[in-house]
Every structure is written in structure tokens, then in C-alpha cells.
Design an enzyme around this catalytic site. Sequence first.
Site, PDB file in Angstrom:
ATOM      1  N   ASP A 224       1.085  -1.265   0.047  1.00 39.14           N
ATOM      2  CA  ASP A 224      -0.100   0.124   0.128  1.00 39.14           C
ATOM      3  C   ASP A 224       0.871   1.533  -0.065  1.00 39.14           C
ATOM      4  OD1 ASP A 224       0.533  -0.578   2.440  1.00 39.14           O
ATOM      5  OD2 ASP A 224      -0.777  -0.067   3.855  1.00 39.14           O
ATOM      6  N   ASP A 252      -0.849  -1.029 -13.207  1.00 40.10           N
ATOM      7  CA  ASP A 252      -2.119  -0.804 -14.000  1.00 40.10           C
ATOM      8  C   ASP A 252      -1.693   0.997 -12.844  1.00 40.10           C
ATOM      9  OD1 ASP A 252      -3.238  -2.007 -15.468  1.00 40.10           O
ATOM     10  OD2 ASP A 252      -5.125  -1.410 -14.809  1.00 40.10           O
TER      11      ASP A 252
HETATM   12 MG    MG Z   1      -4.457  -5.546 -15.123  1.00 39.34          MG
END
Ligand code: MG
Length: 366
Positions: A224, A252
Site C-alpha cells: 500500500d 496499472d
Molecule cells: Mg491488469
Amino acid sequence: MPNPSILILPGDGIGPEVMAEVRKVIDWFGANRDVNFDVIEDLVGGISYDTHGTPLTDAAMEQAQKVDAVLLGAVGGPKYDKLDFAMKPERGLLRLRKEMDLFANLRPAQCFDALADFSSLKRDVVAGLDIVIVRELTSGVYFGEPRGIMEEGNERVGINTQRYTESEIDRVARSAFELAMRRNRKLCSMEKSNVMESGVLWREVVTEVAKDYPEVELTHMLADNGAMQLVRKPKQFDVIVTDNLFGDMLSDAAAMLTGSLGMLPSASLGAPMENGRPKALYEPVHGSAPDIAGQGKANPIACILSFAMALRYSFDRGDDALALEGAVEAVLAQGVRTADLLGEEGREPVSTSEMGDAIIAALGTA
Ligand code: MG
Ligand code: IPM
């Protein structure tokens, strides 16, 4: 020596359009370099389901096991949302990854200077960014058992299992250390060892593997915090190694740092074959983008750069990979832009095939 072989799986949505541009690039190499690729083509994903009733046929799977490299476009689309889980387009891709045992997924995030202002982050945060996420790809919560939706009392429960063996962590860690050795000798491993036992084991095994790579500076970060640091100060990283699910999400996020998902290639590598090269599948990080499919709007660069990675990792043609990457950079520097790279600029976008042609033209002089 037989010609190097490639299986092309264009897939769904914009997959066939961007792959058509890769075909042009492959042909250019055939005509201008001392290499001829044997190319075969097959179906994967929704188109395979429509044609054969399965997202990947056994015949296509067999071909994938035989060739030197697989190039995949994209899979999926809203048309297939209601299909049974086992028939979903994504299962075709997951079967390839699993049966070819492609455990190391390399996802570079590189910010091209011509696009630095296009990122949603400030130019000085992203300009010159060049990092690689190594994502474990064949285990973890994507494949762990038990899984399913079960009855429990008077309600249902959805179950997936995060599971990693020591050897699975060891082999992906080694791939990441090897890559770090070829780059800047800096590796950051990300997990959630504060809450997950699989994370505790991950950290232990990576630390153990590090003993074989004393020249690499290894750090650990909770995933995180890693997500936050990627957005706050991405240039602190060089190579990141992480598990399947964290790698999916972090890559991403990293992709967006570079300005467009349409720019990012990936390589999924397995164990070495008889010729010493790894089993490999190359694919853009972006998806099938059904909203723009068939309109000539898609950016073929991620798919073309995926072929550049194939030249480097499967065909031992690092100089050709650099030439192709250089051609992409040159075209961007000339201001050639597909629609996804335009933002507020009042320029006319080029089409998918015009972008491919521009890259071929730049190669011609490379
Ligand atoms: Mg993906
Ligand atoms: C990716 C994709 C895939 C994944 C999907 C299409 C199965 O998001 O390659 O990142 O989740 O791994």
C-alpha cells in the site's frame, strides 16, 4: 537454423487493429534485416468463444507451447460479461499464462519525453521515468485453491486463496534480481507482510535470494505504501518485484505515470526452452477497449513495443529492439499522436495504421 517462429493471437476489441501494425513491423524486419519470422495466427478470447465455443482451443494452446514467442493483442468485451466464468475471454489468457508457466511478468513503465506533459502528474515527477515492475504471474490469489462461491448457512460466500510456495517466490525473485543486475542494481520487493503470512514468507525468501546478488541493493516496502510512493516519487524505483494481484494493480498505477496506457508493453517469461531462450508471451498492458474498437483510433505503440521486447528476450536481437524503440521515440518527437495522446492539444490525431506507417518510416532511416 529454422526461422524464428511467432504465434499471433490478436484477440478481441482493438487487438486485431493494433496487431495489424505489428505485422507491418515484422514484415519490415523480414525485408530489411537478416531475419525471417515464421508467423502463424490463431484465436483467443471472445472471438475464439464465438467461433469454437471456448476462449482458447487445445490446438492453439499446443501451438503456443511450440513457438519461440507468442504475441497477444487483447481479450474481453461487454458482450461476454454474462458468460460462465470458465468461458470468459480472460480465461484464455490465464490458461496460456498457467500452462506455459510464464511466472515472470515484466512491465516496464517508461515516460517518453515528448509525452511528459501528458501525464496527470507534474512533468518533473515523471520526466525520464524508467522503471520495471516484475509481477509474479502464475500463482497467488489468481490461482489458489480453494476458490469459488459456496453456500454457508443461509448465505453465499465468495472465496479466493492467496498461496505462495517458497519455490514460486524464489524463481520470480531471481528473475527480478537478474533484471536488476542488467539495469541499475536496485530492487524493491513489495508485499503485505504486516497482515499476510504469504507476505512474511515472500519477504523471507526474497531476502534469502538476495545473498546470491550482493551487488543489488534490496529494499522492502508494504504494497500500500508502494502504491503511494509510486505516485509521490516514482523515480526512487528501478525494478519492483511483487505478487500477482499487487502487481496487477501497481502496474496499472505505474502505467498512468507515463501518460497513456496505450504506450506500455509487457513480457511474460517462463523457464528456458531447449534453445536457451525463455518460453514467452508478449502483450500490451492495455485491454481490448471495446468503446473504440474498429474505428482506427487505437494506439498501436504498446503492441509494437511488446514486439520490441520479443526481439530482445526471445530472439536475441537487442540492437533491433533498440532501433524499434528509437523509431517510436522519433515519431513521438515529431508530434505524431493517436487520439489517446492528444489531451487538450488542438491537433488532429492520426489513425492506428497511420501511426504504424510513421513508425515504419522512422525505422527506414534507423
Ligand atoms: Mg491488469
Ligand atoms: C492484466 C489484466 C489481466 C489480469 C486480466 C485481463 C485477466 O488485467 O494483464 O493486467 O488481471 O491479469
